[in-house]
Design a protein around this motif. Structure first.
Motif, PDB file in Angstrom:
ATOM      1  N   ARG A   4       1.130  -1.374  -0.435  1.00  0.00           N
ATOM      2  CA  ARG A   4      -0.004  -0.299  -0.163  1.00  0.00           C
ATOM      3  C   ARG A   4       1.234   1.373   0.014  1.00  0.00           C
ATOM      4  O   ARG A   4       2.302   1.728   0.693  1.00  0.00           O
ATOM      5  N   TYR A   5       1.000   2.223  -0.839  1.00  0.00           N
ATOM      6  CA  TYR A   5       1.501   3.516  -0.992  1.00  0.00           C
ATOM      7  C   TYR A   5       0.759   4.360  -0.700  1.00  0.00           C
ATOM      8  O   TYR A   5      -0.783   4.376  -1.178  1.00  0.00           O
ATOM      9  N   MET A   6       1.118   5.648  -0.009  1.00  0.00           N
ATOM     10  CA  MET A   6       0.071   6.933  -0.545  1.00  0.00           C
ATOM     11  C   MET A   6       1.022   7.790  -0.792  1.00  0.00           C
ATOM     12  O   MET A   6       1.985   7.355  -2.029  1.00  0.00           O
ATOM     13  N   LEU A   7      -0.349   8.420  -2.135  1.00  0.00           N
ATOM     14  CA  LEU A   7      -0.150   9.174  -3.527  1.00  0.00           C
ATOM     15  C   LEU A   7      -0.487  10.472  -2.901  1.00  0.00           C
ATOM     16  O   LEU A   7      -0.837  11.574  -2.220  1.00  0.00           O
ATOM     17  N   ASP A   8       1.398  11.360  -3.363  1.00  0.00           N
ATOM     18  CA  ASP A   8       0.940  12.863  -2.679  1.00  0.00           C
ATOM     19  C   ASP A   8       0.397  13.881  -1.879  1.00  0.00           C
ATOM     20  O   ASP A   8       0.054  15.138  -1.737  1.00  0.00           O
ATOM     21  N   GLY A   9       0.019  12.959  -0.883  1.00  0.00           N
ATOM     22  CA  GLY A   9       0.163  14.228   0.350  1.00  0.00           C
ATOM     23  C   GLY A   9      -2.069  14.775  -0.301  1.00  0.00           C
ATOM     24  O   GLY A   9      -2.432  14.440  -1.000  1.00  0.00           O
ATOM     25  N   TRP A  10      -1.653  15.801   0.557  1.00  0.00           N
ATOM     26  CA  TRP A  10      -3.279  16.484   0.657  1.00  0.00           C
ATOM     27  C   TRP A  10      -3.001  17.342  -0.902  1.00  0.00           C
ATOM     28  O   TRP A  10      -2.273  17.871  -0.776  1.00  0.00           O
ATOM     29  N   SER A  11      -4.208  17.871  -1.640  1.00  0.00           N
ATOM     30  CA  SER A  11      -4.677  18.169  -2.182  1.00  0.00           C
ATOM     31  C   SER A  11      -4.796  19.707  -1.579  1.00  0.00           C
ATOM     32  O   SER A  11      -5.213  20.579  -2.799  1.00  0.00           O
ATOM     33  N   GLY A  12      -5.557  20.000  -0.928  1.00  0.00           N
ATOM     34  CA  GLY A  12      -5.452  21.175  -0.423  1.00  0.00           C
ATOM     35  C   GLY A  12      -4.929  21.564   1.021  1.00  0.00           C
ATOM     36  O   GLY A  12      -4.564  20.930   1.547  1.00  0.00           O
ATOM     37  N   SER A  13      -5.433  22.905   1.630  1.00  0.00           N
ATOM     38  CA  SER A  13      -5.125  23.069   2.661  1.00  0.00           C
ATOM     39  C   SER A  13      -5.645  22.954   3.921  1.00  0.00           C
ATOM     40  O   SER A  13      -5.007  22.543   4.962  1.00  0.00           O
ATOM     41  N   VAL A  14      -7.258  22.999   3.765  1.00  0.00           N
ATOM     42  CA  VAL A  14      -7.767  22.743   4.425  1.00  0.00           C
ATOM     43  C   VAL A  14      -8.664  22.245   4.987  1.00  0.00           C
ATOM     44  O   VAL A  14      -9.206  21.048   5.043  1.00  0.00           O
ATOM     45  N   GLN A  36     -10.147  12.037   3.294  1.00  0.00           N
ATOM     46  CA  GLN A  36     -10.358  13.161   3.089  1.00  0.00           C
ATOM     47  C   GLN A  36      -9.842  13.768   4.503  1.00  0.00           C
ATOM     48  O   GLN A  36      -9.526  13.234   5.269  1.00  0.00           O
ATOM     49  N   SER A  37      -9.372  15.231   4.313  1.00  0.00           N
ATOM     50  CA  SER A  37      -9.149  15.958   5.441  1.00  0.00           C
ATOM     51  C   SER A  37      -9.781  16.908   5.037  1.00  0.00           C
ATOM     52  O   SER A  37     -10.361  17.809   4.821  1.00  0.00           O
ATOM     53  N   GLU A  38     -10.727  17.485   7.038  1.00  0.00           N
ATOM     54  CA  GLU A  38     -11.349  18.876   6.994  1.00  0.00           C
ATOM     55  C   GLU A  38     -10.628  19.181   8.384  1.00  0.00           C
ATOM     56  O   GLU A  38     -10.910  18.717   8.791  1.00  0.00           O
ATOM     57  N   ASN A  39      -9.929  20.806   8.609  1.00  0.00           N
ATOM     58  CA  ASN A  39      -9.091  21.001   9.490  1.00  0.00           C
ATOM     59  C   ASN A  39      -8.035  19.722  10.137  1.00  0.00           C
ATOM     60  O   ASN A  39      -8.227  19.634  11.006  1.00  0.00           O
ATOM     61  N   VAL A  41      -8.429  16.369   9.972  1.00  0.00           N
ATOM     62  CA  VAL A  41      -8.518  15.534  10.686  1.00  0.00           C
ATOM     63  C   VAL A  41      -9.068  14.537   9.734  1.00  0.00           C
ATOM     64  O   VAL A  41      -9.520  14.845   8.646  1.00  0.00           O
ATOM     65  N   PRO A  42      -8.010  13.805   9.142  1.00  0.00           N
ATOM     66  CA  PRO A  42      -8.551  12.520   8.758  1.00  0.00           C
ATOM     67  C   PRO A  42      -9.260  11.746   8.265  1.00  0.00           C
ATOM     68  O   PRO A  42      -9.790  11.572   9.659  1.00  0.00           O
ATOM     69  N   PHE A  43      -9.745  11.690   7.277  1.00  0.00           N
ATOM     70  CA  PHE A  43     -11.087  10.495   7.923  1.00  0.00           C
ATOM     71  C   PHE A  43     -11.387   9.801   5.852  1.00  0.00           C
ATOM     72  O   PHE A  43     -11.286  10.544   5.403  1.00  0.00           O
ATOM     73  N   GLU A  44     -11.606   7.870   6.892  1.00  0.00           N
ATOM     74  CA  GLU A  44     -11.426   7.638   5.161  1.00  0.00           C
ATOM     75  C   GLU A  44     -12.889   7.273   4.489  1.00  0.00           C
ATOM     76  O   GLU A  44     -13.802   8.004   5.654  1.00  0.00           O
ATOM     77  N   THR A  45     -13.274   7.655   2.880  1.00  0.00           N
ATOM     78  CA  THR A  45     -14.404   7.483   2.871  1.00  0.00           C
ATOM     79  C   THR A  45     -15.405   6.740   1.691  1.00  0.00           C
ATOM     80  O   THR A  45     -16.088   6.044   2.104  1.00  0.00           O
ATOM     81  N   THR A  46     -14.530   6.257   0.926  1.00  0.00           N
ATOM     82  CA  THR A  46     -14.707   5.230  -0.225  1.00  0.00           C
ATOM     83  C   THR A  46     -13.866   4.278  -0.100  1.00  0.00           C
ATOM     84  O   THR A  46     -12.262   4.692  -0.142  1.00  0.00           O
ATOM     85  N   LYS A  47     -13.916   3.627  -0.816  1.00  0.00           N
ATOM     86  CA  LYS A  47     -12.506   2.683  -1.379  1.00  0.00           C
ATOM     87  C   LYS A  47     -12.905   1.962  -2.499  1.00  0.00           C
ATOM     88  O   LYS A  47     -14.347   1.594  -2.436  1.00  0.00           O
ATOM     89  N   ARG A  48     -12.415   1.695  -3.408  1.00  0.00           N
ATOM     90  CA  ARG A  48     -12.390   1.096  -4.686  1.00  0.00           C
ATOM     91  C   ARG A  48     -11.471  -0.517  -4.824  1.00  0.00           C
ATOM     92  O   ARG A  48     -10.399  -0.001  -4.439  1.00  0.00           O
ATOM     93  N   VAL A  49     -12.605  -1.489  -5.256  1.00  0.00           N
ATOM     94  CA  VAL A  49     -11.515  -2.367  -5.513  1.00  0.00           C
ATOM     95  C   VAL A  49     -12.117  -3.182  -7.241  1.00  0.00           C
ATOM     96  O   VAL A  49     -12.483  -3.272  -7.014  1.00  0.00           O
ATOM     97  N   TYR A  50     -10.744  -3.150  -7.624  1.00  0.00           N
ATOM     98  CA  TYR A  50     -10.679  -3.415  -8.789  1.00  0.00           C
ATOM     99  C   TYR A  50     -10.073  -5.209  -9.199  1.00  0.00           C
ATOM    100  O   TYR A  50      -9.652  -6.098  -9.097  1.00  0.00           O
TER     101      TYR A  50
END
Length: 124
Positions: A4-14, A36-39, A41-50
């Motif tokens: 498992r790898y993380m892609l590029d970090g956050w796409s926005g500041s807040v 996703q992150s808001e303020n 605080v990260p939280f998982e939202t969706t998962k895709r399995v191929y």
């Protein structure tokens, strides 16, 4: 073996999102989790399995939504390809809790120069 790898970090500041991907032994994405992150605080939202074929084309795509601490499947897509790895068929379903309900069917055709010459979309 998959990793498992993380892609590029956050796409926005807040508010932003990042994608964690799991790869097969050929380096192809077989699972992707959107976080996703808001303020900050990260939280998982969706998962895709191929599910992939030998050429790396997506044959099945399952979308899961996080409900509490459990991933629940919400939608699936089924795809077919011709001998040149061009998509010829795409079908989507939604899970109603006990069975799959059809949403859409799409059909594609191409000329010898790989230009798409036909598209048909059927809603269920």
């Amino acid at each position: 073996m998959s990793e498992r790898y993380m892609l590029d970090g956050w796409s926005g500041s807040v508010i932003g999102e990042r994608h964690e991907c799991k790869y097969d032994e050929n380096g192809r994405v077989i699972e992707e989790i959107v976080i996703q992150s808001e303020n900050d605080v990260p939280f998982e939202t969706t998962k895709r399995v191929y599910t992939l074929d030998e050429q790396g084309n997506v044959l099945e795509d399952y979308l899961h939504i996080l409900n509490g601490s459990q991933w629940e499947v919400q939608q699936k897509a089924i795809l077919e390809y011709d001998s040149k790895n061009r998509a010829t068929f795409h079908e989507e379903y939604t899970w109603n809790g006990s069975s799959w309900d059809g949403l859409v069917q799409e059909f594609y055709r191409y000329d010898d120069d790989v230009h798409q010459t036909y598209f048909e979309d059927k809603q269920w």
